[in-house]
Design a protein around this motif. Sequence first.
Motif, PDB file in Angstrom:
ATOM      1  N   SER A 135       0.835  -1.215   0.000  1.00  0.00           N
ATOM      2  CA  SER A 135       0.000   0.000   0.000  1.00  0.00           C
ATOM      3  C   SER A 135       0.861   1.253   0.000  1.00  0.00           C
ATOM      4  O   SER A 135       0.556   2.229  -0.687  1.00  0.00           O
ATOM      5  CB  SER A 135      -0.914   0.032   1.225  1.00  0.00           C
ATOM      6  N   LEU A 136       1.951   1.229   0.802  1.00  0.00           N
ATOM      7  CA  LEU A 136       2.849   2.391   0.863  1.00  0.00           C
ATOM      8  C   LEU A 136       3.474   2.659  -0.494  1.00  0.00           C
ATOM      9  O   LEU A 136       3.539   3.801  -0.938  1.00  0.00           O
ATOM     10  CB  LEU A 136       3.961   2.139   1.898  1.00  0.00           C
ATOM     11  N   GLU A 137       3.939   1.605  -1.120  1.00  0.00           N
ATOM     12  CA  GLU A 137       4.571   1.773  -2.435  1.00  0.00           C
ATOM     13  C   GLU A 137       3.575   2.384  -3.423  1.00  0.00           C
ATOM     14  O   GLU A 137       3.947   3.167  -4.285  1.00  0.00           O
ATOM     15  CB  GLU A 137       5.090   0.425  -2.965  1.00  0.00           C
ATOM     16  N   LYS A 138       2.299   2.023  -3.249  1.00  0.00           N
ATOM     17  CA  LYS A 138       1.270   2.505  -4.168  1.00  0.00           C
ATOM     18  C   LYS A 138       0.991   4.010  -3.978  1.00  0.00           C
ATOM     19  O   LYS A 138       0.808   4.744  -4.943  1.00  0.00           O
ATOM     20  CB  LYS A 138      -0.029   1.703  -3.951  1.00  0.00           C
ATOM     21  N   VAL A 139       0.958   4.465  -2.722  1.00  0.00           N
ATOM     22  CA  VAL A 139       0.603   5.884  -2.500  1.00  0.00           C
ATOM     23  C   VAL A 139       1.823   6.829  -2.566  1.00  0.00           C
ATOM     24  O   VAL A 139       1.661   8.036  -2.653  1.00  0.00           O
ATOM     25  CB  VAL A 139      -0.135   6.126  -1.156  1.00  0.00           C
ATOM     26  N   ALA A 140       3.043   6.257  -2.504  1.00  0.00           N
ATOM     27  CA  ALA A 140       4.249   7.109  -2.538  1.00  0.00           C
ATOM     28  C   ALA A 140       4.354   7.810  -3.889  1.00  0.00           C
ATOM     29  O   ALA A 140       4.134   7.200  -4.923  1.00  0.00           O
ATOM     30  CB  ALA A 140       5.498   6.263  -2.291  1.00  0.00           C
ATOM     31  N   THR A 141       4.666   9.119  -3.818  1.00  0.00           N
ATOM     32  CA  THR A 141       4.799   9.871  -5.067  1.00  0.00           C
ATOM     33  C   THR A 141       6.194  10.502  -5.139  1.00  0.00           C
ATOM     34  O   THR A 141       6.722  10.952  -4.122  1.00  0.00           O
ATOM     35  CB  THR A 141       3.754  11.004  -5.163  1.00  0.00           C
ATOM     36  N   PRO A 142       6.767  10.545  -6.346  1.00  0.00           N
ATOM     37  CA  PRO A 142       8.094  11.162  -6.467  1.00  0.00           C
ATOM     38  C   PRO A 142       8.021  12.677  -6.340  1.00  0.00           C
ATOM     39  O   PRO A 142       7.082  13.289  -6.857  1.00  0.00           O
ATOM     40  CB  PRO A 142       8.554  10.751  -7.879  1.00  0.00           C
ATOM     41  N   ARG A 143       8.952  13.244  -5.600  1.00  0.00           N
ATOM     42  CA  ARG A 143       9.020  14.704  -5.448  1.00  0.00           C
ATOM     43  C   ARG A 143      10.478  15.131  -5.467  1.00  0.00           C
ATOM     44  O   ARG A 143      11.374  14.283  -5.399  1.00  0.00           O
ATOM     45  CB  ARG A 143       8.363  15.142  -4.126  1.00  0.00           C
ATOM     46  N   LYS A 144      10.675  16.441  -5.495  1.00  0.00           N
ATOM     47  CA  LYS A 144      12.052  16.956  -5.491  1.00  0.00           C
ATOM     48  C   LYS A 144      12.269  17.887  -4.297  1.00  0.00           C
ATOM     49  O   LYS A 144      11.384  18.682  -3.966  1.00  0.00           O
ATOM     50  CB  LYS A 144      12.321  17.738  -6.780  1.00  0.00           C
ATOM     51  N   PHE A 145      13.435  17.784  -3.665  1.00  0.00           N
ATOM     52  CA  PHE A 145      13.852  18.761  -2.660  1.00  0.00           C
ATOM     53  C   PHE A 145      14.207  20.070  -3.371  1.00  0.00           C
ATOM     54  O   PHE A 145      14.439  20.064  -4.576  1.00  0.00           O
ATOM     55  CB  PHE A 145      15.084  18.243  -1.895  1.00  0.00           C
ATOM     56  N   PRO A 146      14.278  21.174  -2.631  1.00  0.00           N
ATOM     57  CA  PRO A 146      14.628  22.449  -3.271  1.00  0.00           C
ATOM     58  C   PRO A 146      15.949  22.400  -4.047  1.00  0.00           C
ATOM     59  O   PRO A 146      16.142  23.146  -4.998  1.00  0.00           O
ATOM     60  CB  PRO A 146      14.735  23.419  -2.092  1.00  0.00           C
ATOM     61  N   ASP A 147      16.868  21.501  -3.639  1.00  0.00           N
ATOM     62  CA  ASP A 147      18.145  21.427  -4.369  1.00  0.00           C
ATOM     63  C   ASP A 147      18.076  20.513  -5.587  1.00  0.00           C
ATOM     64  O   ASP A 147      19.089  20.281  -6.237  1.00  0.00           O
ATOM     65  CB  ASP A 147      19.272  20.979  -3.427  1.00  0.00           C
ATOM     66  N   GLY A 148      16.886  19.978  -5.887  1.00  0.00           N
ATOM     67  CA  GLY A 148      16.719  19.165  -7.087  1.00  0.00           C
ATOM     68  C   GLY A 148      16.811  17.665  -6.843  1.00  0.00           C
ATOM     69  O   GLY A 148      16.425  16.874  -7.701  1.00  0.00           O
ATOM     70  N   ALA A 149      17.330  17.254  -5.671  1.00  0.00           N
ATOM     71  CA  ALA A 149      17.422  15.815  -5.365  1.00  0.00           C
ATOM     72  C   ALA A 149      16.009  15.234  -5.261  1.00  0.00           C
ATOM     73  O   ALA A 149      15.096  15.910  -4.782  1.00  0.00           O
ATOM     74  CB  ALA A 149      18.185  15.612  -4.070  1.00  0.00           C
ATOM     75  N   THR A 150      15.852  13.997  -5.711  1.00  0.00           N
ATOM     76  CA  THR A 150      14.516  13.398  -5.715  1.00  0.00           C
ATOM     77  C   THR A 150      14.305  12.551  -4.450  1.00  0.00           C
ATOM     78  O   THR A 150      15.254  12.057  -3.838  1.00  0.00           O
ATOM     79  CB  THR A 150      14.311  12.495  -6.943  1.00  0.00           C
ATOM     80  N   TYR A 151      13.052  12.432  -4.058  1.00  0.00           N
ATOM     81  CA  TYR A 151      12.691  11.540  -2.956  1.00  0.00           C
ATOM     82  C   TYR A 151      11.264  11.077  -3.172  1.00  0.00           C
ATOM     83  O   TYR A 151      10.537  11.624  -4.009  1.00  0.00           O
ATOM     84  CB  TYR A 151      12.844  12.243  -1.602  1.00  0.00           C
TER      85      TYR A 151
END
Lengths: 286, 77
Positions: free
Chosen positions: A8-24
Amino acid sequence: MKNKRIESLEKVATPRKFPDGATYRSISMAGTSQLALELGVSAREIDISALDRDIVPERYARNMKSFTTRDQKTLLESCVTVVGNGGLGGTVAETLARIGVGSLILIDGDSFEESNLNRQLFSTEALIDQPKAVAAADRITSVNATIQVTHHCCNLEDGNAHKLIAGSDVTADCLDNLPTRFTLQKASQTAGIPMVSAAVGGHSGHLTTIFPEDRGLELIFGPPEEAVNLKGAEQSLGNLPFTVTTVAALECAEIVKIILQKDSPLRNRLLIIDLNDYTFETLRLV
Amino acid sequence: MSEIIDLRLFATLQKFNPVSPDTFAITPGVTVRDMLEQLGVPIEKAKLIFVNGLKKDLDVTLKGGERVGIFPPVGGG
């Protein structure tokens, strides 16, 4: 069950970027609430599982970089008792809730008075005569509903202290009187809990950390039997909001360091501040 | 012959600070107690005495060159 949670967690997790451009990968408040409901567990448990998978609850995104997901998980699994929910305690409780300390025990037997309005974060005109611990708990829940909050509208005493602080990883002394500070120190030391102790008056304040085997408050205030009659300098200095907020912030920095076992710079040391001339000095007590 | 110390009186004791506290002249060998009495500081208020960043008591003697801080503990929350 565990697999279902991960799925379920994997399903709701969305990719985003920190202000420095690194992804999480991020999970929103809505995502956390939805999974908590679906899986029948608390929102805090969902956030802890998310951090285990390197998924960052979005409310803690700006803690990252300074903290790892493992640090954030440690904070969420920790409990701090805040004794005194007025000036220092109000800001300490709110800061710890925002940074994501997962459980807070709030203790204060007083109600708000008009003279508290200049500095006590949870005091409002509407809450005059209302119990501070209730206001603190309500505010914390509105800031971060995932935090497990327990509040006690009573004064800390020898008879109840041990029970009230049980289960804490750290106690935060945000009190305004010396006898109760010594009571909290005794209970914390007996229970093996480190205590961070702060005090303010006028433009001045000081902060120290006391571990169970340390001499603690007597190094600052003298022996307890004499110190209980000591009138703190704040009685002739008043209490200013910027001093209170500064010292409360420093107290939180120290609490978080202790929880994350990074270090405890203020053990057997006293940080003294004086905002008249911006003195910040750390002095050795032993 | 006198020597210079860097003296700081905090909080309620601030009003007893001499004119140039960072270049305060003392007689070498003077105790903190004697120095504070000369400045009119109520001794019972001088609870925390720091010399060069270390906690000391009223009877510590000064030789000159030290940084001395005197702090009355506060207790507000």
